[in-house]
Design an enzyme around this catalytic site. Sequence first.
Site, PDB file in Angstrom:
ATOM      1  N   GLY A  50     -51.584 -16.581 -24.598  1.00 47.57           N
ATOM      2  CA  GLY A  50     -51.230 -15.173 -24.450  1.00 47.57           C
ATOM      3  C   GLY A  50     -51.316 -14.473 -25.797  1.00 47.57           C
ATOM      4  O   GLY A  50     -51.146 -15.113 -26.843  1.00 47.57           O
ATOM      5  N   CYS A  71     -45.870 -19.508 -30.788  1.00 48.53           N
ATOM      6  CA  CYS A  71     -46.406 -18.144 -30.875  1.00 48.53           C
ATOM      7  C   CYS A  71     -47.464 -18.109 -31.970  1.00 48.53           C
ATOM      8  O   CYS A  71     -47.248 -18.649 -33.052  1.00 48.53           O
ATOM      9  CB  CYS A  71     -45.263 -17.184 -31.206  1.00 48.53           C
ATOM     10  SG  CYS A  71     -45.782 -15.466 -31.339  1.00 48.53           S
ATOM     11  N   LEU A  72     -48.583 -17.461 -31.681  1.00 50.09           N
ATOM     12  CA  LEU A  72     -49.651 -17.365 -32.682  1.00 50.09           C
ATOM     13  C   LEU A  72     -49.188 -16.602 -33.925  1.00 50.09           C
ATOM     14  O   LEU A  72     -49.767 -16.773 -35.000  1.00 50.09           O
ATOM     15  CB  LEU A  72     -50.885 -16.676 -32.079  1.00 50.09           C
ATOM     16  CG  LEU A  72     -51.600 -17.457 -30.969  1.00 50.09           C
ATOM     17  CD1 LEU A  72     -52.678 -16.596 -30.327  1.00 50.09           C
ATOM     18  CD2 LEU A  72     -52.195 -18.757 -31.500  1.00 50.09           C
ATOM     19  N   GLU A  79     -44.696 -12.561 -23.902  1.00 47.55           N
ATOM     20  CA  GLU A  79     -45.604 -11.495 -24.356  1.00 47.55           C
ATOM     21  C   GLU A  79     -44.948 -10.124 -24.228  1.00 47.55           C
ATOM     22  O   GLU A  79     -45.120  -9.260 -25.090  1.00 47.55           O
ATOM     23  CB  GLU A  79     -46.919 -11.525 -23.568  1.00 47.55           C
ATOM     24  CG  GLU A  79     -47.741 -12.792 -23.729  1.00 47.55           C
ATOM     25  CD  GLU A  79     -47.970 -13.214 -25.167  1.00 47.55           C
ATOM     26  OE1 GLU A  79     -48.058 -12.343 -26.052  1.00 47.55           O
ATOM     27  OE2 GLU A  79     -48.026 -14.435 -25.422  1.00 47.55           O
ATOM     28  N   HIS A 110     -42.955  -9.172 -27.118  1.00 45.15           N
ATOM     29  CA  HIS A 110     -43.713  -8.646 -28.268  1.00 45.15           C
ATOM     30  C   HIS A 110     -43.815  -7.123 -28.196  1.00 45.15           C
ATOM     31  O   HIS A 110     -43.845  -6.454 -29.229  1.00 45.15           O
ATOM     32  CB  HIS A 110     -45.121  -9.246 -28.307  1.00 45.15           C
ATOM     33  CG  HIS A 110     -45.191 -10.609 -28.931  1.00 45.15           C
ATOM     34  ND1 HIS A 110     -44.801 -10.854 -30.231  1.00 45.15           N
ATOM     35  CD2 HIS A 110     -45.630 -11.794 -28.451  1.00 45.15           C
ATOM     36  CE1 HIS A 110     -44.991 -12.146 -30.508  1.00 45.15           C
ATOM     37  NE2 HIS A 110     -45.496 -12.737 -29.445  1.00 45.15           N
TER      38      HIS A 110
HETATM   39 NI    NI Z   1     -46.031 -14.743 -29.225  1.00 43.52          NI
END
Ligand code: NI
Length: 198
Positions: A61, A122-123, A165, A168
């Site tokens: 995501g 999380c990226l 997501e 965010h």
């Molecule tokens: Ni994330």
Amino acid sequence: MENQTIIAEDVFGKNGQLLDILTYPNPILKKVATPVEEFNEDLKTLCENLLHTMYMAPGIGLAAPQVGVSKRIFVMDIDFDREEVTNSEGKSEYRITNTNPLIFINPVIKNKNGEILFEEGCLSVPGIYEQVKRANEITVEYQDFEGNQKVLEANETLAVCIQHENDHLDGIVFLERLSLLKKNLLTKKYLKKKKKNG
Ligand code: NI
């Protein structure tokens, strides 16, 4: 090692651009994102770039604020295959298959039910993974990139990912869903690592 950014399967996102992913504690990640009002070509291109960047990362995501665009948009694909292959020129490339890209614009989560403990990463917080408690079943209302109104009922991994997501878009990273003790511990660990890696 430098990889070519190639997605072999003909999927929306294949021809997108690779965007830079912002990492915590970048201030954009803490902002509440604004609703999308114009459904135009630029929006479609942004969605395509988000998917491309997510597939290449790889992640399951990616939300627009993570690439510096503070708009209420995220993309997702919770179950694709990615394989690194060597092409005929001897260069490394990625082959992405079994894709199911999802795009959520102006999402609103409703009807949260049940509980699930799920290990999240999380990226934007690379290298940190921790179990987070989320609702196990949700309904999400959203728009597609043409502005059509949609509803999706989700559970388990998909529900967790949508909640992650969606956070965010409200300026929340998953660390903030942990107990204060765990949050402080992992944030310290993350920042120390980040400093070391430059
Ligand atoms: Ni994330």
